[in-house]
Enzyme design. Structure first.
Site, PDB file in Angstrom:
ATOM      1  N   ASP A   1       1.004  -1.270  -0.181  1.00 23.52           N
ATOM      2  CA  ASP A   1      -0.358  -0.307  -0.762  1.00 23.52           C
ATOM      3  C   ASP A   1       1.271   1.521  -0.064  1.00 23.52           C
ATOM      4  O   ASP A   1       2.175   1.142   0.024  1.00 23.52           O
ATOM      5  CB  ASP A   1      -0.997   0.317   0.793  1.00 23.52           C
ATOM      6  CG  ASP A   1      -2.021   0.588   1.030  1.00 23.52           C
ATOM      7  OD1 ASP A   1      -2.318   1.485   0.339  1.00 23.52           O
ATOM      8  OD2 ASP A   1      -2.990  -0.244   0.567  1.00 23.52           O
TER       9      ASP A   1
ATOM     10  N   ASP B   1       3.650   2.262  -4.138  1.00 20.69           N
ATOM     11  CA  ASP B   1       2.803   2.822  -5.187  1.00 20.69           C
ATOM     12  C   ASP B   1       2.872   2.838  -6.932  1.00 20.69           C
ATOM     13  O   ASP B   1       3.484   2.435  -7.230  1.00 20.69           O
ATOM     14  CB  ASP B   1       3.378   4.527  -5.438  1.00 20.69           C
ATOM     15  CG  ASP B   1       2.737   5.675  -6.323  1.00 20.69           C
ATOM     16  OD1 ASP B   1       1.693   5.176  -7.283  1.00 20.69           O
ATOM     17  OD2 ASP B   1       2.670   6.599  -6.369  1.00 20.69           O
ATOM     18  N   VAL B   2       1.697   2.331  -6.940  1.00 31.10           N
ATOM     19  CA  VAL B   2       0.938   0.921  -7.870  1.00 31.10           C
ATOM     20  C   VAL B   2       1.324   1.668  -8.764  1.00 31.10           C
ATOM     21  O   VAL B   2       2.017   0.831 -10.313  1.00 31.10           O
ATOM     22  CB  VAL B   2       0.710   0.444  -7.833  1.00 31.10           C
ATOM     23  CG1 VAL B   2      -0.352  -0.443  -6.789  1.00 31.10           C
ATOM     24  CG2 VAL B   2      -1.556   1.402  -7.926  1.00 31.10           C
TER      25      VAL B   2
ATOM     26  N   ASN C   1      -5.308  -5.151  -6.315  1.00 33.16           N
ATOM     27  CA  ASN C   1      -6.343  -4.585  -6.116  1.00 33.16           C
ATOM     28  C   ASN C   1      -5.962  -3.435  -5.867  1.00 33.16           C
ATOM     29  O   ASN C   1      -7.386  -2.305  -6.274  1.00 33.16           O
ATOM     30  CB  ASN C   1      -6.631  -6.034  -4.908  1.00 33.16           C
ATOM     31  CG  ASN C   1      -7.530  -4.533  -3.592  1.00 33.16           C
ATOM     32  OD1 ASN C   1      -8.311  -4.820  -4.178  1.00 33.16           O
ATOM     33  ND2 ASN C   1      -7.249  -4.224  -2.780  1.00 33.16           N
TER      34      ASN C   1
ATOM     35  N   TYR D   1     -13.634   5.650 -13.557  1.00 35.33           N
ATOM     36  CA  TYR D   1     -13.929   4.272 -12.441  1.00 35.33           C
ATOM     37  C   TYR D   1     -14.181   3.454 -13.913  1.00 35.33           C
ATOM     38  O   TYR D   1     -13.711   2.315 -13.884  1.00 35.33           O
ATOM     39  CB  TYR D   1     -14.949   4.339 -12.141  1.00 35.33           C
ATOM     40  CG  TYR D   1     -14.751   3.148 -10.500  1.00 35.33           C
ATOM     41  CD1 TYR D   1     -13.592   3.287 -10.264  1.00 35.33           C
ATOM     42  CD2 TYR D   1     -15.716   2.395 -10.715  1.00 35.33           C
ATOM     43  CE1 TYR D   1     -13.370   2.191  -9.133  1.00 35.33           C
ATOM     44  CE2 TYR D   1     -15.397   0.995 -10.299  1.00 35.33           C
ATOM     45  CZ  TYR D   1     -14.167   1.102  -9.201  1.00 35.33           C
ATOM     46  OH  TYR D   1     -14.408   0.327  -8.568  1.00 35.33           O
TER      47      TYR D   1
ATOM     48  N   LYS E   1     -11.947   0.478 -15.290  1.00 34.76           N
ATOM     49  CA  LYS E   1     -12.563  -1.491 -14.717  1.00 34.76           C
ATOM     50  C   LYS E   1     -12.985  -2.225 -16.204  1.00 34.76           C
ATOM     51  O   LYS E   1     -12.288  -2.823 -15.913  1.00 34.76           O
ATOM     52  CB  LYS E   1     -13.943  -0.759 -13.501  1.00 34.76           C
ATOM     53  CG  LYS E   1     -12.872  -0.554 -12.472  1.00 34.76           C
ATOM     54  CD  LYS E   1     -12.360  -1.380 -12.078  1.00 34.76           C
ATOM     55  CE  LYS E   1     -12.172  -0.635 -10.302  1.00 34.76           C
ATOM     56  NZ  LYS E   1     -10.657  -1.676  -9.731  1.00 34.76           N
TER      57      LYS E   1
ATOM     58  N   THR F   1     -17.465  -1.181   1.571  1.00 34.02           N
ATOM     59  CA  THR F   1     -16.158  -0.827   1.991  1.00 34.02           C
ATOM     60  C   THR F   1     -15.452   0.880   2.342  1.00 34.02           C
ATOM     61  O   THR F   1     -16.697   1.687   2.169  1.00 34.02           O
ATOM     62  CB  THR F   1     -15.449  -0.912   0.159  1.00 34.02           C
ATOM     63  OG1 THR F   1     -15.788  -0.152  -0.576  1.00 34.02           O
ATOM     64  CG2 THR F   1     -15.026  -2.659   0.346  1.00 34.02           C
TER      65      THR F   1
END
Length: 267
Positions: A38, A63-64, A90, A160, A164, A197
């Protein structure tokens, strides 16, 4: 340690909370060593709390959207464990707003985390996943967390939805490519519906602040009533689905879309 994932090493991004943490817990319970990754620095209270619920787990600050950090992360896993069997891409953010009001900066930020992050993880983990998968039934596995919004749409969620949808097709393309060239890596996507979430709460709060609804509970009620089972999903329900795809029980699954949405898109 016994279990469906005994001896496996897994990396889960965006795993200090939410679905990522639930997946990490589920895989650890099945015997895997799980690296949770994370943005938070090592030693952060939230990291310590997350690790308490992931027996035998380890942490990576990552940091992805940063290619150099991915290279360093995979190098560390290879150095310390010598293998990587499971990658769960994820990490994700939302970016709500009407198209005509959205900035290019926000659009690119959503894409960089949600889509670029999965690409970079797959690219840089590939060699270690390939090597590790040669001695496993079903090989190594990548699970990319998409959304039902990769199939259908919700107002003020264009960035978003686009990100996705990209994950959905990226997963399929990688699955076919890897199988075609004999790489022992399965790739599948998971598509959660509306799940309770922190990310959902934050997104609904922003919509309330823009006057889309009077309160977040109204939006939760709306999506719950739109879901055939009549409720929001739980993080652990999605985490368990991810752990299943990571196991040998799913050894004939690649390029698949696992929809876990309480029937939302079946209507």
């Amino acid at each position: 340690m016994s279990g469906l994932l005994a001896g496996r090493v897994a990396l889960v991004t965006g795993a200090v909370r939410g679905i990522g943490l639930a997946a990490a817990r589920s895989m650890a319970a099945k015997g895997a060593k799980v690296w949770i990754a994370d943005l938070k620095p090592e030693g952060d209270t939230a990291v310590s709390q997350a690790l308490e619920s992931v027996p035998g787990g380890a942490y990576l600050s990552l940091d992805v959207a940063d290619e150099g950090q991915w290279q360093a992360a995979i190098a560390r896993i290879e150095r310390e464990d010598g293998r990587l069997d499971i990658l769960v891409n994820n990490a994700g953010i939302d970016g709500t707003g009407r198209v005509q009001d959205m900035t290019l900066e926000l659009w690119r930020k959503v894409m960089s985390v949600n889509s670029d992050g999965a690409f970079l993880g797959t690219k840089h983990a590939y060699a270690l996943l390939e090597r590790s998968g040669k001695d496993r039934k079903g090989g190594s596995t990548i699970v990319n967390v998409s959304s039902v919004m990769g199939f259908v749409a919700f107002p003020e969620s264009s960035a978003y939805c686009a990100s996705k949808g990209a994950i959905r097709q990226f997963s399929k393309a990688c699955a076919v490519e890897f199988a075609t060239y004999g790489a022992p890596i399965r790739v599948n996507s998971v598509h959660p519906g509306f799940v309770q979430t922190p990310l959902l709460d934050e997104g609904f709060d922003r919509m309330v602040s823009r006057g889309v609804a009077e309160k977040a509970d109204d939006l939760k009620k709306q999506v719950s009533e739109s879901t055939p089972v009549g409720r929001l999903g739980t993080m652990q329900e999605i985490g368990d689905a991810i752990a299943f795809l990571a196991s040998e029980e799913a050894s004939y699954m690649t390029g698949s879309e696992m929809v876990v949405d309480g029937g939302y898109i079946a209507r």
